[in-house]
Design a protein around this motif. Structure first.
Motif, PDB file in Angstrom:
ATOM      1  N   LYS A  85       0.726  -1.095   0.041  1.00 40.08           N
ATOM      2  CA  LYS A  85      -0.078  -0.019  -0.030  1.00 40.08           C
ATOM      3  C   LYS A  85       0.844   1.259   0.044  1.00 40.08           C
ATOM      4  CE  LYS A  85      -3.629   2.286   2.439  1.00 40.08           C
ATOM      5  NZ  LYS A  85      -4.568   2.367   3.945  1.00 40.08           N
ATOM      6  N   THR A  86       2.123   1.151   0.560  1.00 44.25           N
ATOM      7  CA  THR A  86       2.934   2.436   0.650  1.00 44.25           C
ATOM      8  C   THR A  86       3.574   2.550  -0.551  1.00 44.25           C
ATOM      9  OG1 THR A  86       3.198   1.981   3.151  1.00 44.25           O
ATOM     10  CG2 THR A  86       4.895   3.340   1.982  1.00 44.25           C
ATOM     11  N   ASN A 101       1.296   4.438  -3.036  1.00 43.07           N
ATOM     12  CA  ASN A 101       0.874   5.710  -2.718  1.00 43.07           C
ATOM     13  C   ASN A 101       2.305   6.495  -2.577  1.00 43.07           C
ATOM     14  OD1 ASN A 101      -1.810   4.980  -2.748  1.00 43.07           O
ATOM     15  ND2 ASN A 101      -1.821   4.460  -0.782  1.00 43.07           N
ATOM     16  N   SER A 102       3.281   5.963  -2.737  1.00 38.48           N
ATOM     17  CA  SER A 102       4.609   6.757  -2.459  1.00 38.48           C
ATOM     18  C   SER A 102       5.074   7.675  -3.715  1.00 38.48           C
ATOM     19  CB  SER A 102       5.838   5.972  -2.068  1.00 38.48           C
ATOM     20  OG  SER A 102       6.916   6.453  -1.988  1.00 38.48           O
ATOM     21  N   ASN A 136      -2.251  -4.627  -3.238  1.00 38.21           N
ATOM     22  CA  ASN A 136      -2.282  -4.451  -1.836  1.00 38.21           C
ATOM     23  C   ASN A 136      -3.697  -5.031  -1.164  1.00 38.21           C
ATOM     24  OD1 ASN A 136      -4.099  -1.689  -0.188  1.00 38.21           O
ATOM     25  ND2 ASN A 136      -2.687  -3.137   0.945  1.00 38.21           N
ATOM     26  N   SER A 180      -2.785   8.299  12.242  1.00 41.00           N
ATOM     27  CA  SER A 180      -3.621   8.352  10.956  1.00 41.00           C
ATOM     28  C   SER A 180      -5.062   8.564  11.080  1.00 41.00           C
ATOM     29  CB  SER A 180      -3.449   6.897  10.275  1.00 41.00           C
ATOM     30  OG  SER A 180      -1.969   6.559  10.262  1.00 41.00           O
ATOM     31  N   VAL A 190       8.253   6.288  11.754  1.00 41.69           N
ATOM     32  CA  VAL A 190       7.231   6.390  10.853  1.00 41.69           C
ATOM     33  C   VAL A 190       5.808   7.140  11.758  1.00 41.69           C
ATOM     34  CG1 VAL A 190       5.266   5.567   9.384  1.00 41.69           C
ATOM     35  CG2 VAL A 190       7.519   4.704   9.335  1.00 41.69           C
ATOM     36  N   LYS A 230       4.275  10.602  11.664  1.00 42.20           N
ATOM     37  CA  LYS A 230       2.605  10.880  11.482  1.00 42.20           C
ATOM     38  C   LYS A 230       2.132  11.836  12.509  1.00 42.20           C
ATOM     39  CE  LYS A 230      -0.874   9.697   8.766  1.00 42.20           C
ATOM     40  NZ  LYS A 230      -0.716   9.882   7.178  1.00 42.20           N
ATOM     41  N   ILE A 242       9.359   0.028   4.884  1.00 46.84           N
ATOM     42  CA  ILE A 242       8.422   1.128   4.921  1.00 46.84           C
ATOM     43  C   ILE A 242       8.795   2.394   5.402  1.00 46.84           C
ATOM     44  CG2 ILE A 242       6.198   1.793   6.043  1.00 46.84           C
ATOM     45  CD1 ILE A 242       5.507  -1.182   6.196  1.00 46.84           C
ATOM     46  N   ARG A 265       9.469   6.017   3.654  1.00 48.31           N
ATOM     47  CA  ARG A 265       8.847   7.285   3.988  1.00 48.31           C
ATOM     48  C   ARG A 265      10.038   8.155   4.137  1.00 48.31           C
ATOM     49  NH1 ARG A 265       6.970  11.264   4.926  1.00 48.31           N
ATOM     50  NH2 ARG A 265       5.261  12.008   6.314  1.00 48.31           N
ATOM     51  N   ASN A 279      10.623   9.729   0.610  1.00 44.16           N
ATOM     52  CA  ASN A 279       9.671  10.964   0.235  1.00 44.16           C
ATOM     53  C   ASN A 279      10.166  12.101   0.610  1.00 44.16           C
ATOM     54  OD1 ASN A 279       8.069   9.143  -1.014  1.00 44.16           O
ATOM     55  ND2 ASN A 279       6.906   8.830   0.621  1.00 44.16           N
TER      56      ASN A 279
END
Length: 595
Positions: free
Chosen positions: A236-237, A240-241, A254, A373, A428, A432, A483, A487, A490
């Motif tokens: 999923k990461t 969407n990264s 995913n 989140s 992470v 967040k 993961i 992050r 990015n």
């Protein structure tokens, strides 16, 4: 007495009695009673099937009854009937005798024998066709059953086979309602995971055959759910990264992994739920085990992973009440375990420190990530702070490896990757909470990256051992590191961070795939995935006597063994504890010489 003393009497007895192995029909014997009734036809048919005479009643003597079985009727000698005695004479010349002999009436046994033979043949045939019925009759496992065998008896009753009631059994050397003390685990078990039986101990359950599947299914099986469900978050990461959008990862991956994770969690939860219902004593022993108790966090961490890895096509906004429901069990378990670490005793952290303890800490950071989140603030910060404090203490304790701690065996070396899990998720989670990958997140990420590289370069550290379900321990930390790297890429976008993110993601996916295939092979092909769980079958007290003195090893320079030996043996070589009244001067002399 001599045989020659009463020759006439012996001849007279031999003439009056028939031969021991002679089989005669009752009709051949004068004035012998026969059976007349509605069962005569049944008896005749059964005798025909067994190859026996169909007329009259058989009189079988002792040797014939023993060697050929009970066929027909058996005449048993009984006291005479006082009202209307009947004379049964074997010799017609003795009719005028003044001493009549009385015999009992025969008892029919043919029907009973045939029914017994048929029942025995049916039982043997069922055992040959259904060998698992023998396991159901084995009462050695009843000590761990919640209903002490009542379920098996109910199943037998439903099948139409009556079962005699049996007294309810309790676990040997176990008082009802009392939990096994933690001291007993340390006394009976050995090894860093406390899963090896000491030579002076015996098990409650048999060692000569595999135990029932539920007894062999451990709480550590939820580690498989951690590895697979974390892959759903990884993909999923990746989808969407922005930094690695050139890979064009489809969100369908995913969705597929998330569906597989849900199915896997449900299956494992149902199996362990059956163990909780049917073998509650085994679950309770796992819960009080100083090492196994950490795996009770794994089911709830798996649910947190499923929430984090939920595909956007399913939902984008989870209800905040879900977070409170999932974090409440964490709070209850942490109040228990962290309090034991701090309060001392046999469950203090320096005594039970093990890499598996990271599972009890990493859930705080995963919960903080999920709460942030969902838009929560105070709750995630609370769990993040609790996890950070206890991870610091646990990291120092495990890193220095106190002299009282034993090194892990090769089969458990992959568990060291759990060192990487907590700082990876913490980086992470803090990003967040803060809204950006700031210096706090980067410090946690760099710690995790260094620990990962320090373990990865030690190739020989993870070679030369057989497969174990403990290998799943480093699939989730590897995924967490990938993961956090995505992050970080990015925020700091260059070819190094992009390459590192792709490399770690690939390695993580390959490891999970390989372990999943290997696990399926060992579960369904080799059938050795779940061996007998020794840790839950120990007795409350030691069954074997311990040695009272410690023999010296030739050529050994261990002072501790010498001191232990001298505590129990005086200068003459006499065992002091075996003496009923050891003299005071002997003890004083021993203490003065060797203290």
């Amino acid at each position: 007495m001599e045989n020659s003393e009463f020759p006439n009497s012996r001849k007279r007895i031999a003439a009056e009695l028939p031969a021991l192995c002679t089989v005669k029909s009752s009709e051949e014997i004068h004035i012998f009673d026969t059976i007349d009734g509605p069962n005569d036809n049944i008896t005749v048919n059964q005798n025909q099937q067994l190859g026996l005479p169909t007329t009259g009643t058989q009189v079988i003597s002792g040797h014939g009854l023993k060697n050929e079985g009970v066929h027909g009727s058996v005449s048993i000698s009984m006291p005479p009937t006082p009202k209307t005695p009947k004379k049964v004479l074997f010799d017609e010349s003795s009719e005028t005798s003044n001493e009549p002999k009385y015999y009992s009436q025969p008892i029919s046994r043919a029907a009973t024998y045939v029914e017994g033979a048929q029942t025995q043949n049916q039982d043997s045939g069922q055992q040959a066709r259904y060998p698992h019925l023998e396991r159901l009759k084995d009462t050695r496992f009843d000590s761990f059953k919640t209903w002490s065998g009542k379920l098996e008896r109910q199943i037998s009753h439903i099948r139409g086979k009556p079962v005699e009631p049996q007294p309810e059994q309790r676990p040997k050397n176990l008082v009802e309602g009392d939990a096994l003390p933690v001291d007993r685990y340390f006394d009976a078990l050995d090894g860093p995971e406390l899963d090896t039986l000491r030579p002076t101990e015996e098990l409650m359950l048999p060692e000569d055959k595999p135990w029932p599947f539920l007894l062999r299914f451990p709480i550590a099986s939820f580690g498989i759910c951690l590895g697979v469900s974390s892959q759903a978050i990884l993909w999923k990461t990746l989808a969407n990264s922005p930094s690695i959008s050139f890979l064009k990862v489809s969100p369908l991956v995913n969705l597929i992994l998330w569906s597989i994770s849900i199915a896997l969690v449900v299956v494992v939860a149902i199996i362990y739920g059956l163990k909780l219902i049917l073998y509650f004593e085994a679950v309770r022993r796992e819960y009080y085990h100083p090492i196994r108790v950490n795996f009770f966090f794994a089911p709830f961490i798996s649910l947190l992973f499923l929430s984090l890895g939920c595909p956007p096509s399913v939902t984008n906004d989870l209800h905040r009440a879900l977070w409170y429901v999932l974090m409440f069990p964490f709070l209850c378990l942490e109040l228990k375990i962290y309090g034991q670490w701090m309060s001392g005793g046999q469950r203090r952290l320096s005594k039970v420190a093990n890499p598996v303890n990271h599972l009890s800490v990493v859930g705080n950071f995963v919960g903080a990530l999920l709460g942030a989140s969902m838009g929560l603030k105070e709750g995630p910060i609370f769990f993040f702070a609790v996890g950070l404090a206890h991870y610091t203490v646990l990291f120092v304790t495990l890193y220095q490896r106190l002299p009282t701690n034993k090194t892990l065996p090769k089969e458990l070396h992959p568990v060291f990757f759990l060192f990487v899990a907590a700082p990876s998720v913490a980086s992470v989670a803090w990003a967040k909470i803060q809204g950006s990958f700031d210096y706090g997140s980067r410090i946690s990420y760099f710690i995790a990256l260094f620990l990962l590289f320090s373990l990865a370069v030690r190739i020989n550290f993870f070679r030369g051992f057989k497969f174990s379900i403990a290998w799943w321990a480093y699939t989730f930390p590897m995924t967490a590191a990938a993961i956090s790297t995505i992050r970080y890429s990015n925020e700091v976008t260059n070819w190094v961070t992009k390459s590192l993110a792709i490399f770690l993601s690939t390695i993580s996916t390959l490891i999970v795939t390989a372990l999943l295939v290997t696990t399926l092979l060992h579960a369904f092909v080799f059938r050795d995935l779940f061996p007998n769980d020794i840790a839950i079958a120990i007795c409350e007290r030691s069954s074997k006597p311990r040695k009272r003195w410690f023999p010296l090893r030739h050529g050994s320079s261990d002072n501790n063994e010498i001191e232990q030996y001298l505590k129990f043996v005086n200068t003459d070589g006499t065992d002091l504890e075996s003496s009923v009244n050891p003299s005071r001067t002997t003890h004083e002399k021993t203490d003065s010489e060797f203290n």
